[in-house]
Enzyme design. Sequence first.
Site, short mmCIF file in Angstrom:
data_model
loop_
_atom_site.label_atom_id
_atom_site.label_comp_id
_atom_site.label_asym_id
_atom_site.label_seq_id
_atom_site.Cartn_x
_atom_site.Cartn_y
_atom_site.Cartn_z
N ASP A 157 -25.66 -16.40 -2.37
CA ASP A 157 -26.33 -17.55 -2.55
C ASP A 157 -25.90 -18.65 -1.26
O ASP A 157 -24.53 -18.79 -1.19
CB ASP A 157 -26.09 -18.24 -3.82
CG ASP A 157 -27.28 -18.46 -4.93
OD1 ASP A 157 -28.26 -19.13 -3.97
OD2 ASP A 157 -27.49 -17.95 -5.74
N HIS A 186 -31.70 -16.78 -12.76
CA HIS A 186 -30.65 -17.56 -13.66
C HIS A 186 -31.10 -18.77 -13.86
O HIS A 186 -30.51 -19.57 -14.78
CB HIS A 186 -29.46 -17.65 -12.77
CG HIS A 186 -29.63 -18.59 -11.62
ND1 HIS A 186 -30.61 -17.93 -10.53
CD2 HIS A 186 -29.45 -19.62 -11.07
CE1 HIS A 186 -30.80 -18.92 -9.52
NE2 HIS A 186 -30.01 -19.75 -9.76
N ASP A 224 -30.74 -21.64 -1.66
CA ASP A 224 -30.82 -22.40 -2.86
C ASP A 224 -31.71 -23.78 -2.34
O ASP A 224 -31.09 -24.40 -1.40
CB ASP A 224 -29.55 -22.93 -3.54
CG ASP A 224 -29.55 -23.74 -4.61
OD1 ASP A 224 -30.15 -23.21 -5.62
OD2 ASP A 224 -29.21 -24.91 -4.48
N GLU A 230 -35.65 -20.56 -1.71
CA GLU A 230 -36.03 -21.14 -2.93
C GLU A 230 -37.13 -22.31 -2.76
O GLU A 230 -36.57 -23.26 -2.17
CB GLU A 230 -35.07 -21.65 -3.85
CG GLU A 230 -35.48 -22.10 -5.40
CD GLU A 230 -34.47 -22.82 -5.95
OE1 GLU A 230 -34.54 -22.80 -7.03
OE2 GLU A 230 -33.29 -23.39 -5.39
#
Length: 580
Positions: free
Chosen positions: A103, A342, A209, A267
């Site tokens: 990530d 998640h 992210d 994302e």
Amino acid sequence: MSSTNVEKAWWKETVVYQIYPASFKDSDGDGLGDIPGIISKIPYISSLGVNAVWLSPIYKSPQHDMGYDISDYRDIHRPYGTLEDVQRLIDELHKNQIKLLMDLVVNHTSDEHAWFKESRSSKQSPKRDWYFWRDPRYDASGNRQEPNNWRSIFGGSAWHYDETTDQYYLALFLPSQPDLNWSNADMRQATYDDMRFWQDRGVDGFRIDSMNLMSKHPDLPDATVTRPKEKYQDGSEFFASGPKMHDYIREMRTEVFDHYDAMTVGELGFTNDERSVSEYVAKDRHELNMVFTGDIVDMDFGPGGKYERDDFHPRKIRHITNMWQCAMPKFDGWNSVYLDNHDSGRSLSRYASDKPEHRAASAKMLATYLMTLAGTPFLLAGQEFGMANLGKDYGVESYIDVEAKNAYNAILWQRGGNKSSMGDVLREMQRKARDHGRLPVQWDDSPNAGFTAADAKPWMTINKDYIEWNAASQQSDKESVLNFYRQVLQLRKDYVDLLVYGSYKPLDEKETGEMVLGYERASPDESQHVAVLLNFSDQEQSISAAGYDGYNTLISNGRSEVAGGRVRLGAYGAVVLLKD
């Protein structure tokens, strides 16, 4: 039918397995998952047939937002392990032909990061401009106000006052997660150095992210007032996909990713229209391999947000699936294919059924969906054996995630503190709260589900259904959800031209009925064809088999029958028909 003449690449043929480190496997009995625990499960991961692991943040962090608040990009949160443990994980995965994605959280840092501490120290700090600092505004009565009216994604103001320098800093998430100022070239280069640090250690790519929040409107103007009764407003029109966003991504790719043949998935929040997505993933844009648009995990969000009700209907997944499957070939882009992560509740409980009589069939139906679409599939650990949400007998005290707690408390305050009025909000939490995707993995039926030692206290709730639903109980059962996943993953490899690179043709609702999602795939040379039929309801559906003469069942979840010119799908039935 969407035409296809797709260039092949390793990341297109990959199936990614997401691991939430706190919840995967605890090796030392402290109740928290860790890197040695993940290493111990590499034989299991390899047995699934996945090609890559995506590891949610493991960096050094005060853990105010489960590691998405990073205080040192080159160190590890000690309860998870050490840099040496991570290197061993990388090496062991590679020995098993499994790549590692990490990530990449670079829209913001922790307020405990050395960069922010230095930035905060004075207005003259060399790193002052590495973050967003602005003077206060004052109202007519002389009261200090925030620089603009933006609402934090987690609620409240996105601005936070610092007494030392009499200015506010911007933090779109928690106050302890200040946003980095990507317009500062020195900050960008320091970030690229951190990326290289991990790629030099063997990391194969990144999930980025909050990717499109890195460019804000330079003037940081007030948001349009859409909720007149509230002080703070949604400012995403000015902080999502700003004017320099594509410049930053192209620079990041040129400076770092292209030197390592890295896989990248961004994302993409607040943005899910075809034109905008194409600008990130079209091959000739030289930006990202793929993005998560978010719409597939937002299908039951209400008009006022996540914790308002708008129940799932198959038309929603039909629209989203057909839109992206047909869009990508137009601009030579590539899809990410997923249902769980998640940040979401489990799709099994939201879009299918976790009732005992339907749970296995539902999980297999969703597996069929994931593995028969064009794009790179992503699984969340536990999805492969049918993990579900916490049940209705879990109260609000069982939810520990900051997003759900903040939303619940904000609505409770609006309702005058009347907890008896919160049943509707609790219902939505039981379906959508991020906690569900973060439940400890249910390895076996021993105490604490084999996640941690029997006498340990797990860091969060373990779903009590682990006695019946766990990985160990499904290993040797040929009809289990786990072994069905292994079958469909192997089919994806056996029919790579058809199921990875093939064209896509949606079947009209008039052909399938409103409760069935149907589509056809064809290999680039037209030598192979499949029809995929998925029943998203608890009622039997019957579809004409006209046009499928010569097709045979390639795989079924056990609730389908082809006879008498009809395809009959039982509750949550799924079938893939193949013509070779």
